[in-house]
Design a protein around this motif. Sequence first.
Motif, PDB file in Angstrom:
ATOM      1  N   ALA A 161      -0.675   5.801 -18.991  1.00 26.55           N
ATOM      2  CA  ALA A 161      -1.490   5.609 -17.791  1.00 26.55           C
ATOM      3  C   ALA A 161      -1.676   4.121 -17.500  1.00 26.55           C
ATOM      4  CB  ALA A 161      -2.846   6.293 -17.950  1.00 26.55           C
ATOM      5  N   ALA A 162      -1.930   3.337 -18.559  1.00 26.77           N
ATOM      6  CA  ALA A 162      -2.104   1.891 -18.383  1.00 26.77           C
ATOM      7  C   ALA A 162      -0.803   1.231 -17.918  1.00 26.77           C
ATOM      8  CB  ALA A 162      -2.577   1.263 -19.692  1.00 26.77           C
ATOM      9  N   LEU A 163       0.317   1.645 -18.488  1.00 28.57           N
ATOM     10  CA  LEU A 163       1.603   1.071 -18.100  1.00 28.57           C
ATOM     11  C   LEU A 163       1.945   1.416 -16.655  1.00 28.57           C
ATOM     12  CD1 LEU A 163       3.681   1.772 -21.340  1.00 28.57           C
ATOM     13  CD2 LEU A 163       3.037  -0.479 -20.463  1.00 28.57           C
ATOM     14  N   ARG A 164       1.644   2.625 -16.223  1.00 29.27           N
ATOM     15  CA  ARG A 164       1.936   3.010 -14.836  1.00 29.27           C
ATOM     16  C   ARG A 164       1.046   2.247 -13.856  1.00 29.27           C
ATOM     17  NH1 ARG A 164       2.400   9.071 -17.049  1.00 29.27           N
ATOM     18  NH2 ARG A 164       4.670   9.100 -17.402  1.00 29.27           N
ATOM     19  N   ARG A 165      -0.198   1.973 -14.257  1.00 28.67           N
ATOM     20  CA  ARG A 165      -1.059   1.142 -13.408  1.00 28.67           C
ATOM     21  C   ARG A 165      -0.492  -0.268 -13.299  1.00 28.67           C
ATOM     22  NH1 ARG A 165      -5.285   3.805 -16.199  1.00 28.67           N
ATOM     23  NH2 ARG A 165      -5.544   2.007 -17.586  1.00 28.67           N
ATOM     24  N   GLU A 166      -0.025  -0.793 -14.424  1.00 30.40           N
ATOM     25  CA  GLU A 166       0.555  -2.134 -14.418  1.00 30.40           C
ATOM     26  C   GLU A 166       1.836  -2.171 -13.583  1.00 30.40           C
ATOM     27  OE1 GLU A 166       0.632  -6.106 -15.003  1.00 30.40           O
ATOM     28  OE2 GLU A 166      -0.974  -4.691 -15.460  1.00 30.40           O
ATOM     29  N   LEU A 167       2.635  -1.112 -13.650  1.00 36.99           N
ATOM     30  CA  LEU A 167       3.853  -1.035 -12.853  1.00 36.99           C
ATOM     31  C   LEU A 167       3.511  -1.064 -11.362  1.00 36.99           C
ATOM     32  CD1 LEU A 167       6.934  -0.705 -12.849  1.00 36.99           C
ATOM     33  CD2 LEU A 167       6.579   1.772 -12.852  1.00 36.99           C
ATOM     34  N   ALA A 168       2.480  -0.317 -10.988  1.00 33.94           N
ATOM     35  CA  ALA A 168       2.053  -0.315  -9.582  1.00 33.94           C
ATOM     36  C   ALA A 168       1.566  -1.695  -9.159  1.00 33.94           C
ATOM     37  CB  ALA A 168       0.949   0.722  -9.373  1.00 33.94           C
ATOM     38  N   SER A 169       0.879  -2.388 -10.072  1.00 32.53           N
ATOM     39  CA  SER A 169       0.399  -3.739  -9.772  1.00 32.53           C
ATOM     40  C   SER A 169       1.557  -4.715  -9.584  1.00 32.53           C
ATOM     41  CB  SER A 169      -0.523  -4.218 -10.902  1.00 32.53           C
ATOM     42  OG  SER A 169      -0.949  -5.547 -10.677  1.00 32.53           O
ATOM     43  N   ILE A 170       2.564  -4.617 -10.467  1.00 26.90           N
ATOM     44  CA  ILE A 170       3.745  -5.480 -10.343  1.00 26.90           C
ATOM     45  C   ILE A 170       4.456  -5.208  -9.027  1.00 26.90           C
ATOM     46  CG2 ILE A 170       6.072  -5.888 -11.263  1.00 26.90           C
ATOM     47  CD1 ILE A 170       4.086  -7.284 -12.951  1.00 26.90           C
ATOM     48  N   ASP A 171       4.604  -3.931  -8.655  1.00 26.38           N
ATOM     49  CA  ASP A 171       5.251  -3.595  -7.390  1.00 26.38           C
ATOM     50  C   ASP A 171       4.490  -4.184  -6.206  1.00 26.38           C
ATOM     51  OD1 ASP A 171       7.392  -2.241  -8.487  1.00 26.38           O
ATOM     52  OD2 ASP A 171       6.413  -0.275  -8.402  1.00 26.38           O
ATOM     53  N   ALA A 172       3.151  -4.155  -6.290  1.00 23.07           N
ATOM     54  CA  ALA A 172       2.336  -4.738  -5.216  1.00 23.07           C
ATOM     55  C   ALA A 172       2.545  -6.254  -5.143  1.00 23.07           C
ATOM     56  CB  ALA A 172       0.866  -4.415  -5.448  1.00 23.07           C
ATOM     57  N   ASP A 173       2.627  -6.901  -6.315  1.00 22.61           N
ATOM     58  CA  ASP A 173       2.891  -8.343  -6.327  1.00 22.61           C
ATOM     59  C   ASP A 173       4.252  -8.656  -5.720  1.00 22.61           C
ATOM     60  OD1 ASP A 173       0.468  -8.853  -7.531  1.00 22.61           O
ATOM     61  OD2 ASP A 173       1.283  -8.929  -9.567  1.00 22.61           O
ATOM     62  N   MET A 174       5.248  -7.831  -6.041  1.00 29.59           N
ATOM     63  CA  MET A 174       6.583  -8.041  -5.466  1.00 29.59           C
ATOM     64  C   MET A 174       6.563  -7.835  -3.956  1.00 29.59           C
ATOM     65  SD  MET A 174       8.876  -6.214  -8.449  1.00 29.59           S
ATOM     66  CE  MET A 174      10.452  -6.466  -7.673  1.00 29.59           C
ATOM     67  N   ASP A 175       5.807  -6.832  -3.494  1.00 31.79           N
ATOM     68  CA  ASP A 175       5.658  -6.622  -2.051  1.00 31.79           C
ATOM     69  C   ASP A 175       5.105  -7.877  -1.385  1.00 31.79           C
ATOM     70  OD1 ASP A 175       6.613  -4.039  -2.122  1.00 31.79           O
ATOM     71  OD2 ASP A 175       4.621  -3.124  -2.263  1.00 31.79           O
ATOM     72  N   GLY A 176       4.117  -8.494  -2.041  1.00 32.60           N
ATOM     73  CA  GLY A 176       3.518  -9.707  -1.497  1.00 32.60           C
ATOM     74  C   GLY A 176       4.517 -10.847  -1.384  1.00 32.60           C
ATOM     75  N   HIS A 177       5.349 -11.008  -2.413  1.00 37.19           N
ATOM     76  CA  HIS A 177       6.365 -12.059  -2.380  1.00 37.19           C
ATOM     77  C   HIS A 177       7.365 -11.812  -1.254  1.00 37.19           C
ATOM     78  CE1 HIS A 177       5.855 -14.842  -5.769  1.00 37.19           C
ATOM     79  NE2 HIS A 177       5.244 -13.848  -6.367  1.00 37.19           N
ATOM     80  N   ILE A 178       7.799 -10.569  -1.100  1.00 40.68           N
ATOM     81  CA  ILE A 178       8.776 -10.248  -0.066  1.00 40.68           C
ATOM     82  C   ILE A 178       8.184 -10.489   1.325  1.00 40.68           C
ATOM     83  CG2 ILE A 178      10.145  -8.389   0.983  1.00 40.68           C
ATOM     84  CD1 ILE A 178      11.290  -9.328  -1.663  1.00 40.68           C
ATOM     85  N   ARG A 179       6.910 -10.090   1.511  1.00 48.23           N
ATOM     86  CA  ARG A 179       6.277 -10.237   2.830  1.00 48.23           C
ATOM     87  C   ARG A 179       6.135 -11.704   3.227  1.00 48.23           C
ATOM     88  NH1 ARG A 179       2.993  -5.794   1.239  1.00 48.23           N
ATOM     89  NH2 ARG A 179       1.404  -7.237   0.467  1.00 48.23           N
ATOM     90  N   LYS A 180       6.031 -12.598   2.241  1.00 54.70           N
ATOM     91  CA  LYS A 180       5.858 -14.019   2.547  1.00 54.70           C
ATOM     92  C   LYS A 180       7.121 -14.655   3.105  1.00 54.70           C
ATOM     93  CE  LYS A 180       4.211 -15.297  -1.496  1.00 54.70           C
ATOM     94  NZ  LYS A 180       3.676 -16.145  -2.579  1.00 54.70           N
ATOM     95  N   SER A 181       8.258 -14.007   2.951  1.00 56.26           N
ATOM     96  CA  SER A 181       9.531 -14.584   3.383  1.00 56.26           C
ATOM     97  C   SER A 181      10.196 -13.704   4.434  1.00 56.26           C
ATOM     98  CB  SER A 181      10.483 -14.750   2.185  1.00 56.26           C
ATOM     99  OG  SER A 181      11.777 -15.102   2.633  1.00 56.26           O
TER     100      SER A 181
END
Length: 309
Positions: A161-181
């Motif tokens: 459960a903790a790893l899946r939450r972290e995976l979702a957080s990483i995906d959100a961070d990647m979304d943020g990076h992509i949106r900036k460019s």
Amino acid sequence: MDRIIGIDVSKERLDVAVWPQGEAFAVGNDDDGICELTSRLKAIGADAIALEATGGFETLATAGLSAAGLTVLVVNPTQVRAYAQAIGRRAKTDPIDAAVIAAFVAATKPAIRPLRDAETQALSALVSRRQQIVQMIVAEENRARMVRDRQAQKSIQRLLAALRRELASIDADMDGHIRKSPVWRVREALLTSVPGVGPATARTLLAEMPELGSLDRRQIASLAGLAPWTRQSGKWKGKSFIGGGRGKVRAVLFMAALVASRYNPALRTFRDRLVAQGKPKIVAIVATMRKLLTILNAIIRDNKPWQDA
């Protein structure tokens, strides 16, 4: 090239060799040491500076030297070791390694490519972390299928459960990076227009292969380590192999090729034709990986999304 600098990188220091003059010295692998190194290399008039990829210890030096306007190459350590064996340099010390790196660049003259910018490096770090978390999730899921003890199962499920939450957080961070460019947003949309290519594959290619679209099909295949090489001597001819290149790119292309060979009509037909010709399935998949990369390269080059035939 008149002066090539080879740098052997360790956690604490940088051993430097100047080819062909033979000068050697060492500095600390820290801000002060890199500042000193930059000054000395500018005074020398270095044409190219080469460091081995050493698990991240080379990052500070690469960034500092590149920011100072010097030409920096990060070379494959496996290729350097093979070159050292070929010239009979079996002794291994830091100064010798630095000299071998410089001689390797002088002999092979690798193409000098622009280093990734800070944003691309940040996206690459997130891509790597995501792959690590996915591997941990797979490992825990495998343990869950093996373990019968109730308390152990609870521990595994909590960690999952903790790893899946972290995976979702990483995906959100990647979304943020992509949106900036804006460029990345357009390129991600172009790449994911190909059936079989999802966001994880697209983002890995954006982070790990910024040359996509700027090279021809042979160059891009070689860069990814998908160009086959053959062992042949006289009338004897061995099997062809792939290797070298960018392992992260090959890993995501392998999974994408498996999906595309089921859901992408053009690539499914391509894979099935090879199998029908008697090619082993793994050979057909590798060929599909190479075909897929060629398609993605053309899509970025032409700035046109996938279109069904």
